[in-house]
Design a protein around this motif. Structure first.
Motif, PDB file in Angstrom:
ATOM      1  N   ALA A 289     -45.369 -53.420 -33.952  1.00 34.18           N
ATOM      2  CA  ALA A 289     -46.549 -54.161 -33.071  1.00 34.18           C
ATOM      3  C   ALA A 289     -46.522 -53.085 -31.906  1.00 34.18           C
ATOM      4  O   ALA A 289     -47.330 -53.117 -31.082  1.00 34.18           O
ATOM      5  CB  ALA A 289     -46.088 -55.218 -32.572  1.00 34.18           C
ATOM      6  N   GLY A 290     -45.631 -52.001 -31.914  1.00 33.78           N
ATOM      7  CA  GLY A 290     -45.881 -50.867 -30.875  1.00 33.78           C
ATOM      8  C   GLY A 290     -45.057 -51.073 -29.586  1.00 33.78           C
ATOM      9  O   GLY A 290     -45.398 -50.444 -28.666  1.00 33.78           O
ATOM     10  N   ILE A 291     -44.231 -52.176 -29.500  1.00 33.81           N
ATOM     11  CA  ILE A 291     -43.229 -52.071 -28.293  1.00 33.81           C
ATOM     12  C   ILE A 291     -41.763 -51.830 -28.618  1.00 33.81           C
ATOM     13  O   ILE A 291     -41.547 -51.425 -29.797  1.00 33.81           O
ATOM     14  CB  ILE A 291     -43.323 -53.485 -27.801  1.00 33.81           C
ATOM     15  N   PHE A 292     -40.850 -51.707 -27.925  1.00 32.88           N
ATOM     16  CA  PHE A 292     -39.633 -51.259 -27.919  1.00 32.88           C
ATOM     17  C   PHE A 292     -38.643 -52.470 -28.560  1.00 32.88           C
ATOM     18  O   PHE A 292     -38.897 -53.572 -28.323  1.00 32.88           O
ATOM     19  CB  PHE A 292     -38.823 -50.868 -26.624  1.00 32.88           C
ATOM     20  N   TYR A 293     -37.832 -51.855 -29.429  1.00 35.11           N
ATOM     21  CA  TYR A 293     -36.542 -52.758 -29.697  1.00 35.11           C
ATOM     22  C   TYR A 293     -35.648 -52.505 -28.556  1.00 35.11           C
ATOM     23  O   TYR A 293     -34.555 -51.626 -28.538  1.00 35.11           O
ATOM     24  CB  TYR A 293     -35.790 -52.159 -31.043  1.00 35.11           C
ATOM     25  N   ASP A 294     -35.896 -53.250 -27.614  1.00 33.59           N
ATOM     26  CA  ASP A 294     -35.114 -52.838 -26.550  1.00 33.59           C
ATOM     27  C   ASP A 294     -34.662 -54.284 -25.864  1.00 33.59           C
ATOM     28  O   ASP A 294     -34.949 -55.358 -26.361  1.00 33.59           O
ATOM     29  CB  ASP A 294     -35.642 -52.159 -25.298  1.00 33.59           C
ATOM     30  N   ALA A 295     -33.841 -54.398 -24.654  1.00 31.78           N
ATOM     31  CA  ALA A 295     -33.591 -55.491 -24.069  1.00 31.78           C
ATOM     32  C   ALA A 295     -33.678 -55.522 -22.456  1.00 31.78           C
ATOM     33  O   ALA A 295     -33.233 -54.176 -22.020  1.00 31.78           O
ATOM     34  CB  ALA A 295     -31.799 -55.811 -24.253  1.00 31.78           C
ATOM     35  N   GLU A 296     -34.507 -56.290 -21.818  1.00 33.61           N
ATOM     36  CA  GLU A 296     -34.940 -56.202 -20.647  1.00 33.61           C
ATOM     37  C   GLU A 296     -34.517 -57.219 -19.700  1.00 33.61           C
ATOM     38  O   GLU A 296     -34.918 -58.385 -20.303  1.00 33.61           O
ATOM     39  CB  GLU A 296     -36.693 -55.888 -20.599  1.00 33.61           C
ATOM     40  N   TRP A 297     -34.208 -57.306 -18.576  1.00 28.56           N
ATOM     41  CA  TRP A 297     -33.941 -58.014 -17.549  1.00 28.56           C
ATOM     42  C   TRP A 297     -34.918 -57.877 -16.430  1.00 28.56           C
ATOM     43  O   TRP A 297     -34.543 -56.784 -15.503  1.00 28.56           O
ATOM     44  CB  TRP A 297     -32.618 -58.112 -17.059  1.00 28.56           C
TER      45      TRP A 297
END
Length: 720
Positions: A289-297
């Protein structure tokens, strides 16, 4: 529900996901715009003292606000081989805080990495906070824990964006909770859920013009939900991935001071028996879908472009590594997936606290987006505990719980005390210094190595001791044997009376091998000075210590003595005594001066007088007599004592007084004979002449007797 920890994604998984991902279309992913904006107004506090609205319904959650920002998209397969954290956003307004994009490295040299974890935890401590919404009096903002869970079923990748969100009215601290789940498994028409039956939980699947997502918000019946928090406060959010009976689950948890609450537990009904990779951070590629495989707080708005008026926050992001919660390996100071954003936020890495933990410090001001830390600026410490399956690893006294016989810690570089705790019991502890970019493996209990202190110069059997690392060890043998862990230790050789050590203390380093320290003793005495007062010059006197007497003639005498405590006795000629006669003193590494005094040793003269009204003189001086008795202290010597009474013949004695004794002198005086009578005045007869003659004769006789008495007083007394 039993929680099952999922392992990291495999290389095959990463290859499979790459095959299933495509470039996102320009009109897709409005999900990024909805995220929290759609639900923040639902938690808005009504004006006046009325209670908050009930928990929102699925229909109300489905309302999309007007004027949402354009979607953020990126190419799923970057040509560089790694994602660019700045691909979707590069300046404020932005969601600020701490995020792991799966990339690390220095400027111009970027490396990607990936990992999977069953749990992410974000914590924020709020000292002060206030945001504003342009054109509105509302002050809502959000703290968002945004992660991506990945499943593989039938060779196909399924990725879902997971949001666990606190919505807070910043001016009052009024707080509610929301979760969102978005399907990122494909781009374009594949976004969303095929049916509401694909996912189940406390919330509902919602549809807005073809945009489908899941959402839930707990009501006031949940502890810590729809409550007013008072600053300063602490809020922790946790998302947990697990598998039960073949079905993958995601749990949404929070703790805002009311204890841990799981307000939603979502089951992916159509993913039974899928491989659960947990929450994935992958810096090699973007989601389909074009977003990151990340972890955000993220510290974010409740919509886009909100303003941070005031803030003083600390935000930390940790993940479960299979043993313990660990700080993410590298971090940026902003998120990118969610469209909710803030401006006027400065986020940076503060000086590390005592426990070396890593977090983002946020305050108000014109901020920039950038790196907080990367793997080259932190230290990784791997701790193995073979004999302890579970416990705590304490870094400078701050414990981190672990399971599975070990822990992995990402810390700021520095010097630390590392300890293993079994409950509250200290098992082992050692000091280390961890450098930036280092990887250190430790095994606890730490191995011990021999440290031996060898002495020479002391008589056999003499006790001696050494203080090392806060403990004192003593022996009477020539060697002191200790066993210690690697590290640096301060030591001190304790004094031995009468001896001086060539090594009195210092520092030694133990680094995986035995250490020997040689200590040589030599005999050494200090001087004790005795100075007397009270004796005539040249009078001999002595000091006795331990049965040995030392004589002196001068006023000051000295003794050479080793360290120790001593009892002494003083003596001199019999006519003087010491005052006091005994005492104690100590020699402790320096000379000692003592003042002593002597006084005459007195005797006494005692006796009686008859008659009782007689007077007493000693060497011509009057002395006190009480009812005919006397007792007079005198210095040793020979004295002349005289007793006198009217009408009695005087008497005297020579008496010798000896020290400490009583000399006796008793007097019984002899009465004088009476004088002849005298005629009355005016007589004319011959008898009168005889009487006159007789009177004159009596006077002459008395004078003669008096002269004899005076001569006797002035002459030397008779020999005794």
């Amino acid at each position: 529900m039993t929680r099952t920890r999922a392992g990291p994604p495999t290389t095959a998984h990463r290859a499979g996901t790459r095959r299933s991902r495509s470039v996102l279309g320009s009109g897709a992913l409005l999900l990024l715009l909805v995220a929290m904006v759609v639900v923040a107004p639902l938690l808005a506090r009504p004006t006046g003292p009325a209670p908050p609205s009930p928990v929102p319904t699925a229909a109300s959650v489905g309302r999309v606000p007007v004027g949402a920002d354009a979607p953020r998209t990126a190419t799923p397969h970057p040509a560089s081989g790694h994602v660019n954290p700045f691909a979707l956003i590069s300046s404020e307004p932005a969601p600020m805080g701490i995020a792991d994009f799966g990339v690390t490295g220095t400027t111009g040299v970027v490396h990607a990495y990936s990992y999977g974890t069953p749990e992410f935890e974000g914590n924020v401590t709020v000292d002060s906070m206030l945001t504003s919404i342009p054109g509105s009096s509302q002050t809502y903002m959000t703290f968002q824990l945004n992660v991506v869970v990945v499943y593989t079923l039938g060779g196909t990748n399924y990725s879902y964006w997971i949001q666990d969100i606190a919505s807070i009215e910043s001016s009052t601290g009024y707080t509610g909770w929301i979760d969102n789940i978005w399907n990122l498994s494909a781009s374009g028409s594949g976004v969303g859920f095929a049916s509401s039956g694909e996912i189940s939980g406390n919330g509902t699947v919602n549809n807005y013009n073809g945009l489908v997502w899941y959402a839930d918000s707990p009501g006031s019946s949940y502890p810590g939900s729809l409550v007013t928090l008072t600053y300063p406060t602490s809020v922790t959010i946790r998302t947990v991935s697990s598998t039960l009976n073949g079905y993958p689950h995601v749990g949404f948890e929070y703790n805002d001071g009311y204890g841990w609450v799981t307000f939603d537990n979502v089951t992916f009904e159509h993913m039974r028996y899928a491989v659960n990779h947990g929450f994935v951070v992958d810096g090699y590629q973007y989601t389909p879908a074009g977003i990151f495989y990340d972890a955000e707080w993220d510290y974010a708005g409740s919509g886009s472009g909100q303003h941070n008026v005031r803030s003083e926050l600390n935000m930390s992001l940790r993940y479960w590594n299979g043993h313990n919660l660990e700080s993410v390996p590298s971090a940026y100071n902003f998120g990118s997936d969610t469209a909710e954003s803030l401006n006027n936020v400065i986020a940076g890495l503060p000086p590390a606290p005592a426990d070396g933990s890593l977090y983002s410090h946020l305050t108000n001001g014109s901020g920039t987006l950038g790196l907080l830390y990367n793997q080259s600026s932190v230290a990784v410490v791997n701790v193995s505990t073979p004999t302890f399956a579970a416990g705590s690893i304490a870094i400078n006294g701050s414990p981190t719980a672990f399971t599975g016989n070990g822990a992995n810690l990402t810390l700021a570089p520095g010097a630390y005390s590392v300890a293993l705790l079994n409950g509250s019991t200290l098992v082992d502890r050692q000091n280390f210094t961890f450098a930036a970019g280092s990887y250190t493996h430790l095994t606890i209990p730490f191995p011990h190595y021999p440290v031996t202190f060898h002495e020479s110069g002391l008589p056999p059997g003499t006790a001696w001791s050494v203080a090392l690392g806060g403990s004192v060890v003593g022996a009477s043998a020539t060697a002191l044997n200790l066993s210690v862990e690697n590290g640096s230790y301060a030591f001190h050789v304790l004094p031995v009376a009468g001896y001086v050590a060539n090594v009195t203390g210092g520092a030694l380093s133990v680094a995986g091998s035995p250490v020997v320290v040689a200590v040589g003793f030599t005999e050494f005495n200090f001087t004790a000075y005795f100075t007397e007062t009270g004796l005539p010059a040249g009078t001999p006197w002595s000091v006795t210590l331990g049965g040995n007497a030392t004589a002196f003639l001068a006023a000051t005498g000295s003794l050479a003595l080793p360290n120790g405590t001593y009892a002494y006795a003083l003596a001199t000629v019999n006519t003087y005594v010491a005052s006091p006669p005994t005492g104690t003193f100590s020699v402790n590494g320096t000379d000692v001066g003592l003042d002593v005094s002597f006084v005459l040793h007195l005797g006494a003269i005692a006796g009686s007088l008859a008659p009782a009204n007689a007077t007493l003189e000693i060497d011509g001086g009057p002395e006190a007599v009480t009812h005919g008795a006397f007792n007079i202290s005198e210095a040793p010597g020979t004295y002349t004592i005289e007793a006198l009474a009217r009408g009695f013949a005087p008497a005297w004695l020579n008496v010798t007084v000896t020290p400490g004794n009583v000399s006796w002198a008793n007097f019984t005086l002899s009465a004088l004979p009476p004088s002849a009578p005298v005629s009355p005045a005016g007589g004319t007869g011959a008898g009168d002449g005889l009487l006159l003659y007789g009177s004159v004769g009596a006077v002459v006789a008395a004078a003669a007797i008096g002269g004899i008495w005076v001569l006797r007083r002035r002459s030397a007394p008779p020999a005794p």
